[in-house]
Design an enzyme around this catalytic site. Structure first.
Site, PDB file in Angstrom:
ATOM      1  N   GLY A  63       0.769  -1.246   0.000  1.00  0.00           N
ATOM      2  CA  GLY A  63       0.000   0.000   0.000  1.00  0.00           C
ATOM      3  C   GLY A  63       0.799   1.296   0.000  1.00  0.00           C
ATOM      4  O   GLY A  63       0.210   2.365   0.176  1.00  0.00           O
ATOM      5  N   TRP A  65       2.189   2.959  -2.494  1.00  0.00           N
ATOM      6  CA  TRP A  65       1.761   3.858  -3.580  1.00  0.00           C
ATOM      7  C   TRP A  65       0.365   4.415  -3.288  1.00  0.00           C
ATOM      8  O   TRP A  65       0.101   5.589  -3.512  1.00  0.00           O
ATOM      9  CB  TRP A  65       1.782   3.128  -4.933  1.00  0.00           C
ATOM     10  CG  TRP A  65       3.150   3.027  -5.530  1.00  0.00           C
ATOM     11  CD1 TRP A  65       4.338   3.100  -4.868  1.00  0.00           C
ATOM     12  CD2 TRP A  65       3.467   2.849  -6.916  1.00  0.00           C
ATOM     13  NE1 TRP A  65       5.380   2.978  -5.761  1.00  0.00           N
ATOM     14  CE2 TRP A  65       4.876   2.818  -7.021  1.00  0.00           C
ATOM     15  CE3 TRP A  65       2.714   2.709  -8.071  1.00  0.00           C
ATOM     16  CZ2 TRP A  65       5.532   2.652  -8.242  1.00  0.00           C
ATOM     17  CZ3 TRP A  65       3.363   2.541  -9.300  1.00  0.00           C
ATOM     18  CH2 TRP A  65       4.762   2.514  -9.377  1.00  0.00           C
ATOM     19  N   ASP A  83      -4.944  -5.953  -5.749  1.00  0.00           N
ATOM     20  CA  ASP A  83      -3.771  -6.826  -5.603  1.00  0.00           C
ATOM     21  C   ASP A  83      -4.229  -8.270  -5.386  1.00  0.00           C
ATOM     22  O   ASP A  83      -5.328  -8.529  -4.895  1.00  0.00           O
ATOM     23  CB  ASP A  83      -2.882  -6.392  -4.422  1.00  0.00           C
ATOM     24  CG  ASP A  83      -1.433  -6.853  -4.590  1.00  0.00           C
ATOM     25  OD1 ASP A  83      -0.582  -6.014  -4.922  1.00  0.00           O
ATOM     26  OD2 ASP A  83      -1.157  -8.060  -4.422  1.00  0.00           O
ATOM     27  N   ASP A  99      -6.711 -11.660  -8.781  1.00  0.00           N
ATOM     28  CA  ASP A  99      -5.681 -11.769  -9.813  1.00  0.00           C
ATOM     29  C   ASP A  99      -6.110 -10.960 -11.039  1.00  0.00           C
ATOM     30  O   ASP A  99      -7.119 -11.287 -11.687  1.00  0.00           O
ATOM     31  CB  ASP A  99      -5.508 -13.259 -10.178  1.00  0.00           C
ATOM     32  CG  ASP A  99      -4.333 -13.487 -11.085  1.00  0.00           C
ATOM     33  OD1 ASP A  99      -3.930 -12.549 -11.805  1.00  0.00           O
ATOM     34  OD2 ASP A  99      -3.804 -14.611 -11.079  1.00  0.00           O
ATOM     35  N   ASP A 124       2.424  -1.243 -10.378  1.00  0.00           N
ATOM     36  CA  ASP A 124       3.719  -1.677  -9.838  1.00  0.00           C
ATOM     37  C   ASP A 124       3.704  -3.213  -9.765  1.00  0.00           C
ATOM     38  O   ASP A 124       4.482  -3.814  -9.039  1.00  0.00           O
ATOM     39  CB  ASP A 124       3.889  -1.069  -8.429  1.00  0.00           C
ATOM     40  CG  ASP A 124       5.333  -1.060  -7.948  1.00  0.00           C
ATOM     41  OD1 ASP A 124       6.247  -1.206  -8.775  1.00  0.00           O
ATOM     42  OD2 ASP A 124       5.540  -0.909  -6.721  1.00  0.00           O
ATOM     43  N   LYS A 164       5.530  -0.312 -14.127  1.00  0.00           N
ATOM     44  CA  LYS A 164       6.850  -0.931 -13.920  1.00  0.00           C
ATOM     45  C   LYS A 164       7.065  -1.983 -15.003  1.00  0.00           C
ATOM     46  O   LYS A 164       6.195  -2.806 -15.258  1.00  0.00           O
ATOM     47  CB  LYS A 164       6.873  -1.608 -12.554  1.00  0.00           C
ATOM     48  CG  LYS A 164       8.086  -2.533 -12.412  1.00  0.00           C
ATOM     49  CD  LYS A 164       8.503  -2.751 -11.003  1.00  0.00           C
ATOM     50  CE  LYS A 164       7.598  -3.633 -10.199  1.00  0.00           C
ATOM     51  NZ  LYS A 164       7.975  -3.578  -8.776  1.00  0.00           N
TER      52      LYS A 164
HETATM   53  C1  LIG Z   1       6.297  -4.497  -5.812  1.00  0.00           C
HETATM   54  S1  LIG Z   1       4.794  -5.024  -5.143  1.00  0.00           S
HETATM   55  C2  LIG Z   1       3.846  -3.541  -5.130  1.00  0.00           C
HETATM   56  C3  LIG Z   1       4.230  -2.564  -4.073  1.00  0.00           C
HETATM   57  C4  LIG Z   1       3.235  -1.422  -3.966  1.00  0.00           C
HETATM   58  N1  LIG Z   1       3.241  -0.564  -5.160  1.00  0.00           N
HETATM   59  C5  LIG Z   1       3.501  -0.539  -2.773  1.00  0.00           C
HETATM   60  O1  LIG Z   1       3.749   0.637  -2.961  1.00  0.00           O
HETATM   61  O2  LIG Z   1       3.417  -1.028  -1.640  1.00  0.00           O
HETATM   62  C6  LIG Z   1       4.088  -5.898  -6.480  1.00  0.00           C
HETATM   63  C7  LIG Z   1       2.684  -6.368  -6.223  1.00  0.00           C
HETATM   64  O3  LIG Z   1       2.136  -6.913  -7.430  1.00  0.00           O
HETATM   65  C8  LIG Z   1       1.170  -7.862  -7.040  1.00  0.00           C
HETATM   66  N2  LIG Z   1       0.790  -8.720  -8.163  1.00  0.00           N
HETATM   67  C9  LIG Z   1       1.578  -9.558  -8.863  1.00  0.00           C
HETATM   68  N3  LIG Z   1       0.862 -10.227  -9.781  1.00  0.00           N
HETATM   69  C10 LIG Z   1      -0.413  -9.767  -9.683  1.00  0.00           C
HETATM   70  C11 LIG Z   1      -1.623 -10.087 -10.359  1.00  0.00           C
HETATM   71  N4  LIG Z   1      -1.645 -11.004 -11.326  1.00  0.00           N
HETATM   72  N5  LIG Z   1      -2.751  -9.458 -10.006  1.00  0.00           N
HETATM   73  C12 LIG Z   1      -2.724  -8.532  -9.002  1.00  0.00           C
HETATM   74  N6  LIG Z   1      -1.620  -8.193  -8.317  1.00  0.00           N
HETATM   75  C13 LIG Z   1      -0.468  -8.803  -8.656  1.00  0.00           C
HETATM   76  C14 LIG Z   1       1.897  -8.631  -5.937  1.00  0.00           C
HETATM   77  O4  LIG Z   1       0.989  -9.352  -5.135  1.00  0.00           O
HETATM   78  C15 LIG Z   1       2.612  -7.510  -5.188  1.00  0.00           C
HETATM   79  O5  LIG Z   1       1.900  -7.095  -4.063  1.00  0.00           O
END
Ligand SMILES: C[S@@+](CC[C@H](N)C(=O)[O-])C[C@H]1O[C@@H](n2cnc3c(N)ncnc32)[C@H](O)[C@@H]1O
EC number: 2.1.1.166
Length: 208
Positions: A63, A65, A83, A99, A124, A164
């Site tokens: 969280g 962002w 997420d 997802d 992200d 990203k």
């Molecule tokens: C680098 S973290 C994000 C950090 C976030 N922007 C923050 O500021 O705290 C990447 C996130 O992408 C999510 N993610 C990866 N694949 C996903 C998907 N198919 N659907 C939804 N979320 C996904 C992961 O669960 C993870 O929490």
């Protein structure tokens, strides 16, 4: 990768993580993640967010962002966050867990957005990294492509998209597609993004 090599690399990651100035600063400032600093740096350069904006945050957990954005858009703005993982609630953020690759989640998300157009989409999202680039890069590129697809449909004309992307196969083609749809496209590598990581952020503004 052998299990010995894997555990050495997890030890190195843990060591780096706890000595990382952004992790220490994030804890001091009670931020959800060190990713907050990446968005802060990008936004200071590109001036993405304004009061009253409607923002979609993909891959939002834990969280950082969302925290940053909700503070920028204020009470008249709105943030929808999504997420795979659960996320503790943040005042002003509507959270959906699921997802993003699944049609049923996309449908729920579009329902949640309703008729309103979004000003900014930020993503992200990153898959669980295996350390094998031939596995990781296509997976992350797929997530970036899905984020791009939804942005085309839900952004207002002139809207912005921040995503990203891991540099590797498909990166240049992705950038070309972004350039054909947005007036201005920049590639950013914020200071808080680890040098060793292939991640970069693409900031696209002015949807044509
Ligand atoms: C680098 S973290 C994000 C950090 C976030 N922007 C923050 O500021 O705290 C990447 C996130 O992408 C999510 N993610 C990866 N694949 C996903 C998907 N198919 N659907 C939804 N979320 C996904 C992961 O669960 C993870 O929490």
């Amino acid at each position: 990768m052998s299990s010995k090599k894997r555990s050495a690399s997890s030890r190195r990651w843990l060591q780096e993580h706890f000595n990382d100035k952004y992790v220490i600063e994030a804890q001091k400032k009670k931020l959800r993640s060190r990713a907050w600093f990446k968005l802060d740096e990008i936004d200071n350069t590109d001036k993405i967010f304004k009061r009253g904006m409607f923002v979609l945050d993909l891959g939002a957990a834990p969280g950082g962002w969302s925290q940053y954005v909700v503070n920028k858009v204020g009470l008249k703005g709105k943030v929808i966050a999504l997420d795979l993982l659960p996320m503790d609630s943040i005042l002003g953020v509507e959270f959906l867990q699921g997802d993003f690759r699944e049609k049923s989640i996309l449908k729920r998300l579009l329902n949640c957005i309703g008729d309103k157009k979004i000003d900014v989409v930020i993503s992200d999202m990153a898959p669980n990294m295996t350390g094998i680039s031939s596995v990781d890069i296509p997976k992350s590129m797929h997530l970036a492509e899905l984020a791009f697809d939804i942005s085309r449909d839900i952004l207002i004309p002139g809207g912005s998209f921040l995503v990203k992307v891991f540099q590797g196969e498909g990166f240049e083609q992705y950038l070309r597609e972004m350039r054909s749809l947005f007036k201005k496209v920049k590639v950013r590598k914020p200071d808080a993004s680890r040098i060793r990581s292939r991640e970069v952020y693409i900031v696209a503004t002015g949807l044509k």
